[in-house]
Scaffold this motif. Sequence first.
Motif, PDB file in Angstrom:
ATOM      1  N   ASP A  11      49.402  74.241  75.753  1.00 28.43           N
ATOM      2  CA  ASP A  11      49.420  73.313  76.892  1.00 28.43           C
ATOM      3  C   ASP A  11      50.711  73.431  77.687  1.00 28.43           C
ATOM      4  OD1 ASP A  11      47.077  72.278  75.747  1.00 28.43           O
ATOM      5  OD2 ASP A  11      48.293  70.970  74.443  1.00 28.43           O
ATOM      6  N   GLY A  12      51.453  74.492  77.450  1.00 32.40           N
ATOM      7  CA  GLY A  12      52.716  74.695  78.175  1.00 32.40           C
ATOM      8  C   GLY A  12      53.813  73.735  77.743  1.00 32.40           C
ATOM      9  N   LYS A  13      53.700  73.230  76.478  1.00 29.30           N
ATOM     10  CA  LYS A  13      54.670  72.211  76.035  1.00 29.30           C
ATOM     11  C   LYS A  13      55.587  72.708  74.898  1.00 29.30           C
ATOM     12  CE  LYS A  13      53.500  68.915  78.751  1.00 29.30           C
ATOM     13  NZ  LYS A  13      52.659  67.789  78.722  1.00 29.30           N
ATOM     14  N   LEU A  39      52.547  75.362  72.979  1.00 23.78           N
ATOM     15  CA  LEU A  39      52.600  76.346  74.070  1.00 23.78           C
ATOM     16  C   LEU A  39      51.256  76.474  74.792  1.00 23.78           C
ATOM     17  CD1 LEU A  39      54.809  79.394  72.954  1.00 23.78           C
ATOM     18  CD2 LEU A  39      55.286  77.705  74.726  1.00 23.78           C
ATOM     19  N   GLU A  95      58.024  65.522  73.922  1.00 20.14           N
ATOM     20  CA  GLU A  95      57.242  66.701  74.296  1.00 20.14           C
ATOM     21  C   GLU A  95      57.382  66.909  75.799  1.00 20.14           C
ATOM     22  OE1 GLU A  95      53.213  68.471  72.361  1.00 20.14           O
ATOM     23  OE2 GLU A  95      53.020  66.678  73.593  1.00 20.14           O
ATOM     24  N   LEU A  96      57.780  68.111  76.184  1.00 22.91           N
ATOM     25  CA  LEU A  96      58.075  68.372  77.595  1.00 22.91           C
ATOM     26  C   LEU A  96      57.574  69.762  77.976  1.00 22.91           C
ATOM     27  CD1 LEU A  96      61.844  67.299  77.599  1.00 22.91           C
ATOM     28  CD2 LEU A  96      59.987  66.035  78.720  1.00 22.91           C
ATOM     29  N   SER A  97      57.432  69.994  79.292  1.00 23.77           N
ATOM     30  CA  SER A  97      57.180  71.365  79.743  1.00 23.77           C
ATOM     31  C   SER A  97      58.465  72.152  79.482  1.00 23.77           C
ATOM     32  CB  SER A  97      56.859  71.374  81.238  1.00 23.77           C
ATOM     33  OG  SER A  97      58.022  71.047  81.965  1.00 23.77           O
ATOM     34  N   ILE A  98      58.336  73.485  79.431  1.00 24.07           N
ATOM     35  CA  ILE A  98      59.527  74.291  79.158  1.00 24.07           C
ATOM     36  C   ILE A  98      60.604  74.022  80.213  1.00 24.07           C
ATOM     37  CG2 ILE A  98      60.442  76.637  78.946  1.00 24.07           C
ATOM     38  CD1 ILE A  98      57.933  77.489  77.662  1.00 24.07           C
ATOM     39  N   GLU A  99      60.168  73.959  81.479  1.00 20.38           N
ATOM     40  CA  GLU A  99      61.149  73.755  82.562  1.00 20.38           C
ATOM     41  C   GLU A  99      61.885  72.419  82.369  1.00 20.38           C
ATOM     42  OE1 GLU A  99      57.816  74.449  83.254  1.00 20.38           O
ATOM     43  OE2 GLU A  99      58.430  76.564  83.185  1.00 20.38           O
ATOM     44  N   ALA A 100      61.096  71.376  82.087  1.00 20.90           N
ATOM     45  CA  ALA A 100      61.712  70.048  81.929  1.00 20.90           C
ATOM     46  C   ALA A 100      62.663  70.043  80.734  1.00 20.90           C
ATOM     47  CB  ALA A 100      60.629  68.987  81.762  1.00 20.90           C
ATOM     48  N   GLU A 150      58.993  70.992  72.246  1.00 21.49           N
ATOM     49  CA  GLU A 150      59.561  69.703  71.826  1.00 21.49           C
ATOM     50  C   GLU A 150      61.085  69.760  71.846  1.00 21.49           C
ATOM     51  OE1 GLU A 150      57.165  66.786  68.848  1.00 21.49           O
ATOM     52  OE2 GLU A 150      57.848  68.674  68.002  1.00 21.49           O
ATOM     53  N   ALA A 201      58.265  83.028  74.781  1.00 22.30           N
ATOM     54  CA  ALA A 201      58.772  81.741  75.288  1.00 22.30           C
ATOM     55  C   ALA A 201      60.171  81.462  74.733  1.00 22.30           C
ATOM     56  CB  ALA A 201      57.819  80.619  74.893  1.00 22.30           C
TER      57      ALA A 201
END
Length: 437
Positions: free
Chosen positions: A410-412, A408, A425-430, A414, A361
């Motif tokens: 949860d796909g999150k 990770l 806390e955000l998704s990787i894309e966001a 910081e 990631a």
Amino acid sequence: MRLSEFFLPTLKENPKEAQIASHLYMLRAGMIRQSSAGIYSWLPLGFKALKKIEQIVREEQDRAGCQELLMPTIQPAEIWQESGRYDDYGKEMLRITDRHDRKMLFGPTNEEIITEIVRNTIHSYKDLPKILYHQQWKFRDEVRPRFGIMRGREFLMKDSYSFDLDQAGARVSYNKMFVAYLRTFARMGLKAIPMQADSGAIGGDMSHEFMVLADTGESEVYCHKGILEIEIPADDVDYAADLQLIVDKWTSLYAATDEKADEAQHHELGDDLVTARGIEVGHIFYFGDKYSKAMGATVAGPDGKDVVIEMGSYGIGVSRLVGAVIEASHDDDGIIWPEAVAPFKIGIINLRAGDKACDAACEDAYAKLLESGVEVLYDDRDERGGAKFANMDLIGLPWQLLIGPRGLKDGKVEVKNRASGEKEELSIEAALSKLTG
Ligand code: 5CA
């Protein structure tokens, strides 16, 4: 840049010699190392910040219509004898003798060289006005070099020189530099107040120092509190227009350094008076024909008669600004870079180096950020999270992207803002779109 490969010799302990935050953090964050008193090497992190500042200075000089050139550091004594400053400059000047017994010196400033260039090249009023500048290392053998690069012996200065046919023209040039300076320092996140100042060794009868208010400043300064609220000229300011109104707005309110302080004004201002300490980041001078007359820099005027050129000079402490920015923006954990001068915009922290998912990631985020043209430092080292957090806070990059195994799942990830300390806390894309937006 991967932190595992980056030359970043940070220090855990506070070095004894550092008395102010900027000196302390520049040493601890591996930005500079002292070579001898007041003479420093700039290591990669420090050099990147210095280059950012140099570039902002350049952009604002160019916007104001100045032209960049580069003059030497070593100068012949003759031109200083012509201007009469060779003896006056005293012990602050580093004097050198070459193998032919010629007297040379390491330039503390460049009025003489630029006047010599102009007197040999510009002969007609039609080639005026001109404002020429360079960013070059200077040497002044200061009695008390201190506070790291703040008062160095070798330091980087931007110095501009204006050449005009008459006083009215010289005033126009002075005003251009005045406005350019307001914009330059504001772009670095600094509030620099122009103040009436003494013109010292440069000479002349109109002079302003640009002071950044900070407790650790070397000078005592005074100003009307209203001056702190005046708006900075926008980036579409028209340098071809009359700038007198802008300059008047700033100079109509009282602001003076110690040497120009006016007790009566202080009394009158009462509660409106701000007394503070300031760091001098720039100094502009109008000195008319002081150098051009002594050195014979004249042009043929419109009526064919010789006219002595009117001059001014305008300095910015480029290397000092790195310290001034840190003085203005830090906390107990380290530096807080304003984005415009940050050596990198983002630091990625891999919270579990060696963990497959974490490494993948981080690598992916690193590649995407690089691809979008963002400057990013990736902490890929196998170290404890705590040490990585402390290190990232110390070097003060504006944004941190924290990637760990727990999030990770949860796909999150910081995103932390260094200045506010806020974490999201955000998704990787966001997260990536926030950081590249
Ligand atoms: N020739 C003029 C203007 S081009 C000149 O030399 N001006 S000066 O002396 O005021 O220097 C310009 C700026 O250089 C100062 O405002 C300050 O920000 C910076 N400066 C001066 N001395 C030092 C020093 N010893 N260390 C770091 N910066 C310095």
